[in-house]
Design an enzyme around this catalytic site. Structure first.
Site, PDB file in Angstrom:
ATOM      1  N   HIS A  15       0.816  -1.143  -0.144  1.00 55.40           N
ATOM      2  CA  HIS A  15       0.099  -0.113   0.122  1.00 55.40           C
ATOM      3  C   HIS A  15       1.079   1.127  -0.027  1.00 55.40           C
ATOM      4  O   HIS A  15       1.811   1.390   0.833  1.00 55.40           O
ATOM      5  CB  HIS A  15      -0.986   0.070   1.239  1.00 55.40           C
ATOM      6  CG  HIS A  15      -1.886  -1.157   1.479  1.00 55.40           C
ATOM      7  ND1 HIS A  15      -3.205  -1.152   1.087  1.00 55.40           N
ATOM      8  CD2 HIS A  15      -1.744  -2.348   2.003  1.00 55.40           C
ATOM      9  CE1 HIS A  15      -3.850  -2.298   1.054  1.00 55.40           C
ATOM     10  NE2 HIS A  15      -2.850  -3.114   1.736  1.00 55.40           N
ATOM     11  N   THR A  97      -3.059   1.847  -4.049  1.00 55.81           N
ATOM     12  CA  THR A  97      -3.374   2.928  -3.376  1.00 55.81           C
ATOM     13  C   THR A  97      -5.116   3.450  -3.526  1.00 55.81           C
ATOM     14  O   THR A  97      -5.483   2.959  -4.674  1.00 55.81           O
ATOM     15  CB  THR A  97      -2.467   4.141  -3.890  1.00 55.81           C
ATOM     16  OG1 THR A  97      -2.568   5.169  -2.688  1.00 55.81           O
ATOM     17  CG2 THR A  97      -2.712   4.835  -5.176  1.00 55.81           C
ATOM     18  N   PRO A  99      -7.510   5.918  -4.194  1.00 54.13           N
ATOM     19  CA  PRO A  99      -7.500   7.408  -4.923  1.00 54.13           C
ATOM     20  C   PRO A  99      -8.639   7.958  -4.088  1.00 54.13           C
ATOM     21  O   PRO A  99      -9.667   7.566  -3.660  1.00 54.13           O
ATOM     22  CB  PRO A  99      -8.451   7.061  -6.417  1.00 54.13           C
ATOM     23  CG  PRO A  99      -8.236   5.513  -6.645  1.00 54.13           C
ATOM     24  CD  PRO A  99      -8.007   4.929  -5.320  1.00 54.13           C
ATOM     25  N   LYS A 100      -8.006   9.148  -3.654  1.00 50.73           N
ATOM     26  CA  LYS A 100      -8.857  10.091  -2.641  1.00 50.73           C
ATOM     27  C   LYS A 100      -9.378  11.347  -3.214  1.00 50.73           C
ATOM     28  O   LYS A 100      -9.096  11.944  -4.075  1.00 50.73           O
ATOM     29  CB  LYS A 100      -7.930  10.412  -1.817  1.00 50.73           C
ATOM     30  CG  LYS A 100      -7.383   9.340  -0.768  1.00 50.73           C
ATOM     31  CD  LYS A 100      -6.413   9.351  -0.092  1.00 50.73           C
ATOM     32  CE  LYS A 100      -6.057   8.087   0.453  1.00 50.73           C
ATOM     33  NZ  LYS A 100      -5.259   7.078  -0.167  1.00 50.73           N
ATOM     34  N   GLU A 227      -9.145 -10.896   7.689  1.00 49.49           N
ATOM     35  CA  GLU A 227      -8.169 -10.389   8.309  1.00 49.49           C
ATOM     36  C   GLU A 227      -8.568 -10.174   9.683  1.00 49.49           C
ATOM     37  O   GLU A 227      -7.999 -10.160  10.669  1.00 49.49           O
ATOM     38  CB  GLU A 227      -7.930  -8.956   7.769  1.00 49.49           C
ATOM     39  CG  GLU A 227      -6.510  -8.540   7.580  1.00 49.49           C
ATOM     40  CD  GLU A 227      -6.300  -7.014   7.195  1.00 49.49           C
ATOM     41  OE1 GLU A 227      -7.369  -6.582   6.396  1.00 49.49           O
ATOM     42  OE2 GLU A 227      -5.248  -6.495   7.351  1.00 49.49           O
TER      43      GLU A 227
HETATM   44  C1  6MZ Z   1      -6.340  -3.446   5.312  1.00 51.62           C
HETATM   45  C2  6MZ Z   1      -5.164  -1.942   4.444  1.00 51.62           C
HETATM   46  C3  6MZ Z   1      -4.070  -2.663   5.369  1.00 51.62           C
HETATM   47  O1  6MZ Z   1      -4.284   3.260   0.069  1.00 51.62           O
HETATM   48  O2  6MZ Z   1      -3.781   5.209   1.217  1.00 51.62           O
HETATM   49  N1  6MZ Z   1      -4.344  -0.788   4.081  1.00 51.62           N
HETATM   50  N2  6MZ Z   1      -6.226  -2.319   4.533  1.00 51.62           N
HETATM   51  N3  6MZ Z   1      -5.619  -4.153   5.967  1.00 51.62           N
HETATM   52  C4  6MZ Z   1      -4.368  -3.766   5.967  1.00 51.62           C
HETATM   53  N4  6MZ Z   1      -3.313  -4.447   6.799  1.00 51.62           N
HETATM   54  C5  6MZ Z   1      -2.762  -3.810   7.759  1.00 51.62           C
HETATM   55  N5  6MZ Z   1      -2.720  -1.747   5.051  1.00 51.62           N
HETATM   56  C6  6MZ Z   1      -3.144  -0.830   4.447  1.00 51.62           C
HETATM   57  O3  6MZ Z   1      -2.593   3.227   1.588  1.00 51.62           O
HETATM   58  C7  6MZ Z   1      -3.146   3.025   2.964  1.00 51.62           C
HETATM   59  C8  6MZ Z   1      -4.561   2.431   3.056  1.00 51.62           C
HETATM   60  O4  6MZ Z   1      -4.258   1.125   2.734  1.00 51.62           O
HETATM   61  C9  6MZ Z   1      -5.317   0.008   3.230  1.00 51.62           C
HETATM   62  C10 6MZ Z   1      -6.041   1.086   4.160  1.00 51.62           C
HETATM   63  O5  6MZ Z   1      -7.091   1.545   3.448  1.00 51.62           O
HETATM   64  C11 6MZ Z   1      -5.194   2.321   4.285  1.00 51.62           C
HETATM   65  O6  6MZ Z   1      -5.937   3.211   4.836  1.00 51.62           O
HETATM   66  P1  6MZ Z   1      -3.272   4.067   0.554  1.00 51.62           P
HETATM   67  O7  6MZ Z   1      -2.105   4.435  -0.228  1.00 51.62           O
END
Ligand code: 6MZ
Length: 367
Positions: A15, A97, A99-100, A227
Site C-alpha cells: 500500500h 493505493t 484514490p482520494k 483479516e
Molecule cells: C487492510 C490496509 C492494510 O491506499 O492510502 N491498508 N487495509 N488491511 C491492512 N493491513 C494492515 N494496510 C493498508 O494506503 C493506505 C491504505 O491502505 C489500506 C487502508 O485502507 C489504508 O488506509 P493508501 O495508499
C-alpha cells in the site's frame, strides 16, 4: 540479509501510504506541525511506535492521510517508495493505493492518481517501466536498455503496475467511480483493483457491483480476506473467486478447502500479521501449510513503513522461521511472477531478470 537483498524479488501487496519512509513521514509531520495542522510531538509518538494492533494501524492511516494530503506529497512518496523497493532489488512491483477526493484542495480521484503517475515519472535513479502494453514499444520492454546509467553507475530496473484500492468505508457509487478510473488509466499501468481498509467496517454486498464490473471489463481483482473473524464474508469472497486474496488469517477448515479447490493465490504478509496480532506467532502462521502443499503464494510487505519491514526481510524471516534454504527461497520469489497481474510480456521480461541472476545461487554458501 545481504543475500536476501541481492536476489530479484516481486512485490504484489504494498500500500502506497503504508510504505512511506519514517524519515519522510516525520519531516512532513514536522512541516505540518509548524503550520499548526497537527501536534508534532503526538504524531512523532505514534509514528515511532513499533507494536501496532489492527485498530491502531487504522488510526495511524488516518493520521498518515492528514500528513500526505497534498498532490505534491503523493508524488514525492510515490517516487521514494519506488526507489526504496528498487534499491532492495524488487524488479516487479504492484503498488496499490486508494484514490482520494478532497474538495478543499481541489483533489479528485483522478488528480490523486495523476500525482501518483507523476511520482513514477519523477524517479531518475531507477529505470521505471510503468506504461502498459499499448503505449510501450516492445523494444523498451527489453530488460537490457542501454541509456541506463545514473551518476556513472548502471541503473536498476523495476516494472511497476498499479492497483486502485476501494476503501471499505466507501459507498457502492464511490467504489464504482474507482473502477471507472482504473479502466481509464489502464494505459498507464493500472491492472486491477483491490478491496481494503478497516476489515471491521463495511459490508461485502456494497462492493460487489463495482468488483463485478471491474471483472467484466477485464481488470484483475484482489481482496483483503479474513483479516478478522467473519465466516460469512470469507465464504462470500471465495465464492467471488478473486484472482488473488491478501492475508487469510481467520480461515476455518472449510475455508481452506474452498481456497485450495479454487486454487486462489494468497498474498502473505508475515510481519504485518504478527505485529497486528492477527496471527499469534510466526510458527503457527498459515504460510507453513500453504508452502508445504505448494499452494500459490507470494511473500509481501503490506506496509513496509508502518511495520518497519522490507521484502528482503520478509524473505529472510520465511527462510529462518520455516527452514527454507536459498535455492527454495529463490524459487519462491520466482514463482510469484506467475501471480502478477501484468501481461505475459512483462512477466517474461521479469523471468529473464531472474534467469540472469541465477548465478547468485551458485556463488553463495548454502548455509
Ligand atoms: C487492510 C490496509 C492494510 O491506499 O492510502 N491498508 N487495509 N488491511 C491492512 N493491513 C494492515 N494496510 C493498508 O494506503 C493506505 C491504505 O491502505 C489500506 C487502508 O485502507 C489504508 O488506509 P493508501 O495508499
Amino acid at each position: 540479509m545481504e543475500w536476501f537483498r541481492s536476489i530479484p524479488k516481486v512485490e504484489l501487496h504494498a500500500h502506497l501510504n503504508g510504505s512511506i519512509r519514517d524519515s519522510t513521514l516525520l519531516e512532513l509531520a514536522r512541516d505540518l506541525g509548524q503550520k499548526g495542522g497537527v501536534a508534532f510531538l503526538d504524531v512523532e509518538d505514534v509514528i515511532m511506535k513499533n507494536d501496532r494492533s489492527l485498530v491502531e494501524v487504522f488510526k495511524l492511516f488516518d493520521l498518515i492521510h492528514v500528513i500526505t494530503t497534498e498532490h505534491s506529497t503523493i508524488t514525492r512518496i510515490t517516487k521514494e517508495v519506488i526507489e526504496d523497493f528498487a534499491s532492495e532489488n524488487v524488479v516487479y512491483l504492484e503498488l496499490r493505493t486508494t484514490p482520494k477526493k478532497n474538495d478543499s484542495i481541489g483533489m479528485s480521484k483522478r488528480s490523486y492518481m495523476e500525482a501518483v503517475i507523476q511520482g513514477l515519472r519523477d524517479v531518475a535513479s531507477v529505470d521505471v517501466h510503468f506504461v502498459s502494453r499499448t503505449e510501450q514499444a516492445p523494444s523498451s520492454l527489453n530488460s537490457q536498455s542501454t541509456e541506463n546509467s545514473f551518476n556513472g553507475s548502471a541503473k536498476k530496473k523495476i516494472y511497476v503496475r498499479l492497483l486502485l484500492s476501494i476503501d471499505r468505508r466507501e459507498t457502492t457509487v464511490a467504489a464504482l467511480e474507482t473502477v471507472e478510473l482504473a479502466l481509464e488509466m489502464r494505459d498507464l499501468g493500472v491492472v486491477g483493483v483491490d478491496l481494503s481498509g478497516n476489515p471491521t467496517v463495511g459490508e461485502w454486498d456494497t462492493f460487489v457491483p463495482a468488483l463485478s464490473f471491474a471483472r467484466q471489463q477485464g481488470l484483475r481483482v484482489t481482496l483483503h480476506c479474513g483479516e478478522v473473524p467473519n465466516r460469512k464474508e470469507v465464504q462470500q469472497m471465495l465464492d467471488f473467486v478473486p484472482e488473488r486474496i491478501g492475508h487469510a488469517c481467520y480461515f476455518c477448515e472449510e475455508d481452506w478447502r474452498k481456497l485450495k479447490d479454487l486454487n486462489i493465490p494468497v498474498e502473505i504478509c508475515l510481519t504485518s500479521n504478527i505485529v497486528t496480532q492477527s496471527i499469534s506467532s510466526i510458527d503457527v502462521h498459515h504460510f507453513a501449510d500453504l508452502y508445504r502443499t505448494q499452494h500459490p503464494i507470494a511473500l509481501c510487505t503490506d506496509d513496509a513503513g508502518v511495520f518497519s519491514t522490507s521484502l528482503s526481510q520478509e524473505y529472510s524471516l520465511a527462510s529462518s522461521s520455516f527452514g527454507i534454504d536459498k535455492v527454495d527461497i529463490f524459487d519462491l520469489a520466482y514463482k510469484a511472477i506467475s501471480l502478477a497481474f501484468a501481461d505475459h510480456k512483462v512477466k517474461d521480461e521479469v523471468r529473464k531478470i531472474f534467469s540472469s541472476s541465477k548465478g547468485q545461487l551458485s556463488s553463495v554458501d548454502q548455509d
